[in-house]
Design an enzyme around this catalytic site. Structure first.
Site, PDB file in Angstrom:
ATOM      1  N   HIS A 120       0.811  -1.224   0.000  1.00 42.92           N
ATOM      2  CA  HIS A 120       0.000   0.000   0.000  1.00 42.92           C
ATOM      3  C   HIS A 120       0.838   1.265   0.000  1.00 42.92           C
ATOM      4  O   HIS A 120       0.334   2.336   0.295  1.00 42.92           O
ATOM      5  CB  HIS A 120      -0.947  -0.003   1.213  1.00 42.92           C
ATOM      6  CG  HIS A 120      -1.928  -1.144   1.187  1.00 42.92           C
ATOM      7  ND1 HIS A 120      -2.522  -1.638   2.325  1.00 42.92           N
ATOM      8  CD2 HIS A 120      -2.397  -1.894   0.164  1.00 42.92           C
ATOM      9  CE1 HIS A 120      -3.320  -2.645   1.992  1.00 42.92           C
ATOM     10  NE2 HIS A 120      -3.265  -2.825   0.691  1.00 42.92           N
ATOM     11  N   ASN A 215      -2.518 -13.138  16.059  1.00 41.02           N
ATOM     12  CA  ASN A 215      -3.440 -12.027  16.263  1.00 41.02           C
ATOM     13  C   ASN A 215      -4.168 -12.259  17.583  1.00 41.02           C
ATOM     14  O   ASN A 215      -4.658 -13.367  17.812  1.00 41.02           O
ATOM     15  CB  ASN A 215      -4.455 -12.000  15.102  1.00 41.02           C
ATOM     16  CG  ASN A 215      -5.221 -10.691  15.041  1.00 41.02           C
ATOM     17  OD1 ASN A 215      -5.583 -10.141  16.081  1.00 41.02           O
ATOM     18  ND2 ASN A 215      -5.456 -10.195  13.841  1.00 41.02           N
TER      19      ASN A 215
END
Ligand code: BV8
Length: 248
Positions: A120, A215
């Site tokens: 990105h 996570n």
């Protein structure tokens, strides 16, 4: 899927030749960089999806640049954490190791990761809106908001992929090739919601790779992972590294 079995994760990595890591904002959380969708989500009343778009920039470049200037200020004051550093050290540990990140904070590069694919873009790069020239701009705070190209005077924009914009075809192609040919993929600190990045682990699994998710919270990927380690990246990655060092 096996939960919180760090030993099993280390065993998968020990047997792997080609390892890929895909990271998201969560790996920078312990450095003090706000995540996008966490409780202390990014900036005031706006959602990232409302600011990180070409429409928002066309409508109000000053507001969008104020948001980025604020984030640049935060990022300039933090350092990579043990999670970033462990991944950087694994470039030497495995015959082939590649890092794909959705993050624009540049912390993987500062931790020493060289085989790095920034899907990105990067918050320290700017792009001329007239001729697309990319350059580095590290001023904190920005000297003018919004900034203009020193050569032609046109508006500069962050060299970052916004929602509704396509990713760089070469970067995305490399990311899918790496995902399709790896033996193991670590998916660290991402809510696995943003596409096309979120498709990469499924591509890896479809090619037979083992998926290890790190996570603290469950995500749409958790059910598909071979191993789900529900902890913080800055703690779990060094723990796996410790086990790998013991056996090497
Ligand atoms: C595109 C730059 C073609 C901005 C970003 C297919 C299906 C559905 C939607 C779409 C699709 N294809 C396209 C879309 C639309 C859109 C999209 O995916 N929308 C989402 C919201 C549904 N995608 C796009 O627009 C992409 N373009 O596909 O082009 C196209 C063109 C036109 C029309 C259609 C298609 C472009 C996407 C890129 C957007 N830009 N960033 C900026 O940073 O300023 S994305 C942004 O979200 C960041 O890069 C971020 O990295 C990324 C993903 O977020 P995460 O990294 O996962 O962060 P998040 O906060 O969500 O989660 C943090 C996680 O960490 C949590 O799970 C938390 O539990 C965990 N965590 C917290 N602490 C820790 C931790 N983990 C470990 N340790 C800890 N300590």
């Amino acid at each position: 899927m096996r939960k919180n079995d760090v030993g099993a994760a280390a065993a998968i990595l020990r047997a792997a030749k080609r390892v890929v890591a895909l990271t998201g904002a969560g790996i920078s959380a312990e450095s003090g960089v706000p995540t996008f969708r966490g409780e202390n989500g990014l900036w005031r009343r706006f959602r990232a999806e409302d600011l990180a778009t070409p429409e928002a920039f066309a409508r109000d470049p000053k507001l969008v640049w104020e948001w980025y200037d604020w984030r640049r200020g935060i990022i300039s004051g933090v350092t990579p954490n043990p999670g970033h550093r462990t991944l950087a050290s694994w470039e030497k540990r495995f015959p082939a190791f590649a890092l794909i990140t959705q993050n624009v904070d540049g912390l993987h590069g500062r931790a020493g990761s060289a085989c790095l694919h920034e899907l990105h873009g990067n918050i320290w790069k700017v792009r001329c809106t007239k001729d697309e020239t990319i350059s580095e701009n590290r001023s904190v705070p920005l000297k003018e908001i919004p900034p203009h190209c020193p050569d032609c005077g046109a508006l500069l924009r962050p060299h970052i992929v916004w929602f509704g914009e396509s990713l760089d075809a070469d970067v995305l192609g490399a990311a899918f090739d790496l995902s399709a040919t790896c033996d193991a993929m670590l998916v660290v600190g991402t809510s696995a919601l943003v596409h096309p990045a979120a498709a990469l682990p499924f591509r890896a699994a479809a090619s037979g790779a083992k998926i290890i998710e790190i996570n603290p919270a469950p995500t749409p990927l958790t059910g598909e992972a071979d191993i789900s380690l529900q902890g913080k990246a800055g703690e779990v990655l060094p723990e796996i590294d410790e086990l790998l060092r013991k056996e090497s």
